[in-house]
Design a protein around this motif. Structure first.
Motif, mmCIF file in Angstrom:
data_model
loop_
_atom_site.group_PDB
_atom_site.id
_atom_site.type_symbol
_atom_site.label_atom_id
_atom_site.label_comp_id
_atom_site.label_asym_id
_atom_site.label_seq_id
_atom_site.Cartn_x
_atom_site.Cartn_y
_atom_site.Cartn_z
ATOM 1 N N VAL A 453 0.835 -1.203 0.000
ATOM 2 C CA VAL A 453 0.000 0.000 0.000
ATOM 3 C C VAL A 453 0.871 1.255 0.000
ATOM 4 N N THR A 454 1.921 1.246 0.825
ATOM 5 C CA THR A 454 2.796 2.425 0.894
ATOM 6 C C THR A 454 3.475 2.683 -0.438
ATOM 7 N N TYR A 455 3.998 1.637 -1.063
ATOM 8 C CA TYR A 455 4.683 1.832 -2.338
ATOM 9 C C TYR A 455 3.706 2.198 -3.459
ATOM 10 N N LEU A 456 2.512 1.598 -3.467
ATOM 11 C CA LEU A 456 1.530 1.926 -4.501
ATOM 12 C C LEU A 456 0.957 3.326 -4.337
ATOM 13 N N SER A 457 1.090 3.882 -3.126
ATOM 14 C CA SER A 457 0.596 5.251 -2.932
ATOM 15 C C SER A 457 1.374 6.259 -3.755
ATOM 16 N N ILE A 458 2.466 5.832 -4.358
ATOM 17 C CA ILE A 458 3.244 6.722 -5.213
ATOM 18 C C ILE A 458 2.478 7.070 -6.478
ATOM 19 N N VAL A 459 1.545 6.178 -6.885
ATOM 20 C CA VAL A 459 0.794 6.391 -8.127
ATOM 21 C C VAL A 459 -0.069 7.643 -8.063
ATOM 22 N N PRO A 460 -0.875 7.850 -7.005
ATOM 23 C CA PRO A 460 -1.670 9.096 -6.960
ATOM 24 C C PRO A 460 -0.819 10.359 -7.001
ATOM 25 N N PHE A 461 0.337 10.334 -6.362
ATOM 26 C CA PHE A 461 1.203 11.512 -6.394
ATOM 27 C C PHE A 461 1.704 11.775 -7.811
ATOM 28 N N TRP A 462 1.988 10.694 -8.534
ATOM 29 C CA TRP A 462 2.432 10.857 -9.916
ATOM 30 C C TRP A 462 1.303 11.391 -10.791
ATOM 31 N N VAL A 464 -1.268 13.239 -9.850
ATOM 32 C CA VAL A 464 -1.454 14.651 -9.545
ATOM 33 C C VAL A 464 -0.380 15.496 -10.224
ATOM 34 N N HIS A 465 0.847 15.007 -10.196
ATOM 35 C CA HIS A 465 1.940 15.711 -10.869
ATOM 36 C C HIS A 465 1.649 15.864 -12.356
ATOM 37 N N ALA A 469 0.970 19.325 -14.434
ATOM 38 C CA ALA A 469 1.785 19.641 -15.605
ATOM 39 C C ALA A 469 0.922 19.922 -16.825
ATOM 40 N N ALA A 470 -0.252 19.264 -16.891
ATOM 41 C CA ALA A 470 -1.152 19.472 -18.029
ATOM 42 C C ALA A 470 -2.101 20.633 -17.827
ATOM 43 N N GLY A 471 -2.066 21.267 -16.648
ATOM 44 C CA GLY A 471 -2.938 22.401 -16.379
ATOM 45 C C GLY A 471 -4.351 22.005 -16.021
ATOM 46 N N SER A 472 -4.541 20.775 -15.521
ATOM 47 C CA SER A 472 -5.885 20.291 -15.238
ATOM 48 C C SER A 472 -6.497 20.924 -13.999
ATOM 49 N N PHE A 473 -5.708 21.518 -13.126
ATOM 50 C CA PHE A 473 -6.217 22.100 -11.891
ATOM 51 C C PHE A 473 -6.282 23.629 -11.967
#
Length: 503
Positions: A453-462, A464-465, A469-473
């Motif tokens: 779970v801890t290692y897979l939590s890296i996916v949401p951070f990526w 969001v990044h 970068a695409a200006g979605s927010f």
């Protein structure tokens, strides 16, 4: 386990079948060392060694001044080659002593970011049921994970101009959140947190240490910054006062050690496996710790009262590592990390002698460096040898030599990297999240799903990044892009950084 829950280390065993890796043993609390910090030899060696190191700091500064004075007072004209050589030497020394970047914009030192990120990645595995790799020192993890984290923390603290109170507030918030998350996990799983709250704090003790080191290191940060901005100025009274205070601390510690009197007596109500028992072991060696760690602090402060020299870094390294080889004790890794924190502070303002040569050689011939370090490994000596040193001086030399080489390479810039895709920003944020929550996940979920779970939590951070970068927010496109210029304008705050990573 022995009496009162004490852990008895495995005895050393010799095997004549292997000429290099012929020793089997375990690093533990009750290791039978060939020498101890409280032995008669150590009580003589340690004070004399640190006194010699202090003399070396003063002599190096005096010798540097004398050489420059001789060069200026020569009455005969020098050949053009000699004048050019002296000019180049002066420029090189000024570059080594100066911390100011040559570019108008600050250059981000990405190797500091990656040291924090990769260090947290390894800590997650260690605390989530995957401690075998550290037990066998795979990939030298015992010699670089914690050392790099503390060196980086010290460097970032010294480089930052953020007020001390802000650091303390920020770290206190991280500490409260981390301990709170662990407490929720303990309460949910029925752990006896009331009688063993140290296990609830657990990984957040690292933040506790950073708070303590920041308070102790605040005067030293001022002294380092003052000396860097005034390399040739006579020492001011406050700077001399800082050195004097820590010189007294070092002297008191070694005086108590000479009479074999611990600074603090802590009764052990429970076995060594309890936090109370561990504190007892540490405070039994409190006089030696006060002398050695106080001595390292004093040497840095002393260098600030005289002219700083690139040789001072090597003197400081000698005072950190040689006593570890000669005079071991249980939980030596705790004060050792403090020494590395203060060393990192010094390296933020100093330049180690031979920096350019080391960086060029290691980056060009790293396969030879790695192969040479493998020879010093002791694969059959298992356990947390970074916390509890190996049994013999030869084994300790092999262990700490690897760490010394890796630390020198790191502070010399041999491991400098780039960030063309701008990953360090979001990875640093993930590292903060992972560090604070990974123990709770491990306690709530069966092994190894907490780590998963801890290692897979890296996916949401990526994700969001990528969205940023695409200006979605609603942010400008490429706001989180991979441009190094943009990445260099972001200030990151993690429990392992105590500041930013700007050169």
């Amino acid at each position: 386990l022995g009496p009162a829950g004490t852990r008895i280390a495995k005895p050393l065993r010799l095997s004549m079948k292997d000429w290099l890796f012929n020793i089997t043993g375990e690093c533990g609390y009750d290791t039978a060392w060939d020498n101890e910090a409280t032995s008669f030899g150590s009580r003589i060696f340690l004070p004399l060694f640190f006194a010699s190191a202090a003399a070396a700091v003063v002599w190096v500064s005096w010798a540097t001044r004398a050489d420059e004075a001789d060069a200026q007072n020569l009455g005969t004209p020098e050949p053009s080659e000699m004048r050019q050589h002296d000019h180049n030497q002066t420029v090189r020394m000024n570059q080594e002593l100066s911390d100011a970047p040559s570019l108008p914009k600050k250059e981000r030192m990405y190797h500091l970011d990656f040291a924090r990120i990769v260090g947290v990645w390894c800590v997650v595995a260690e605390h989530s049921g995957g401690s075998t790799y550290s037990h066998h020192d795979v990939l030298f993890v015992l010699q670089w994970v914690l050392p790099y984290l503390f060196v980086v923390s010290g460097m970032c603290f010294a480089m930052s101009s953020t007020p001390l109170w802000f650091y303390l507030v920020r770290l206190s918030i991280v500490l409260v959140i981390g301990v709170g998350i662990n407490w929720i996990a303990d309460a949910a799983t029925g752990r006896d947190w009331r009688h063993n709250f140290g296990d609830t704090i657990f990984q957040m003790f690292y933040v506790v240490f950073l708070i303590l080191f920041a308070v102790l290191g605040a005067p030293l940060r001022h002294a380092l910054k003052w000396r860097q901005s005034r390399p040739d100025a006579p020492s001011s009274t406050p700077i001399k006062g800082i050195a004097a205070v820590h010189g007294i601390v070092c002297l008191v510690g070694f005086t108590l050690l000479a009479f074999d009197v611990p600074l603090v007596n802590v009764p052990a109500e429970r076995g060594i496996e309890s936090w109370n028992g561990r504190a007892k072991v540490i405070f039994d060696n409190s006089s030696a710790i006060m002398g050695m760690t106080g001595g390292c602090f004093f040497l840095v402060a002393l260098a600030c009262t005289v002219r700083a020299s690139p040789w001072h870094a090597w003197i400081l390294l000698a005072t950190i590592y040689l006593p570890r080889v000669v005079s071991p004790f249980a939980f030596a890794g705790v004060p050792h990390n403090a020494d590395l924190f203060f060393f990192g502070m010094a390296m933020a303002r100093w330049r180690i002698k031979g920096k350019a040569i080391i960086a060029t050689f290691v980056s060009s011939y790293w396969p030879l460096v790695v192969t040479s370090l493998v020879i010093f490994l002791t694969p059959e000596v298992t356990g947390r040898c970074d916390l509890h040193p190996p049994q013999t001086a030869w084994l300790r030399f092999r262990f700490y030599f690897i760490e010394l080489v890796l630390v020198v390479c790191f502070v010399a810039g041999a491991f400098r990297v780039s960030d063309p895709w701008g990953w360090t920003g979001w990875l640093t944020t993930w590292a903060l999240f992972a560090y604070v929550t990974h123990v709770a996940w491990h306690r709530l979920l069966p092994t190894p799903y907490g780590a998963v779970v801890t290692y897979l939590s890296i996916v949401p951070f990526w994700l969001v990044h990528k969205a940023i970068a695409a200006g979605s927010f609603g942010m400008p496109a490429n706001a989180g892009s991979s441009r190094p210029e943009g990445a260099a304008q972001i200030r990151y705050s993690t429990p392992t950084s105590l500041g930013n990573s700007y050169a």
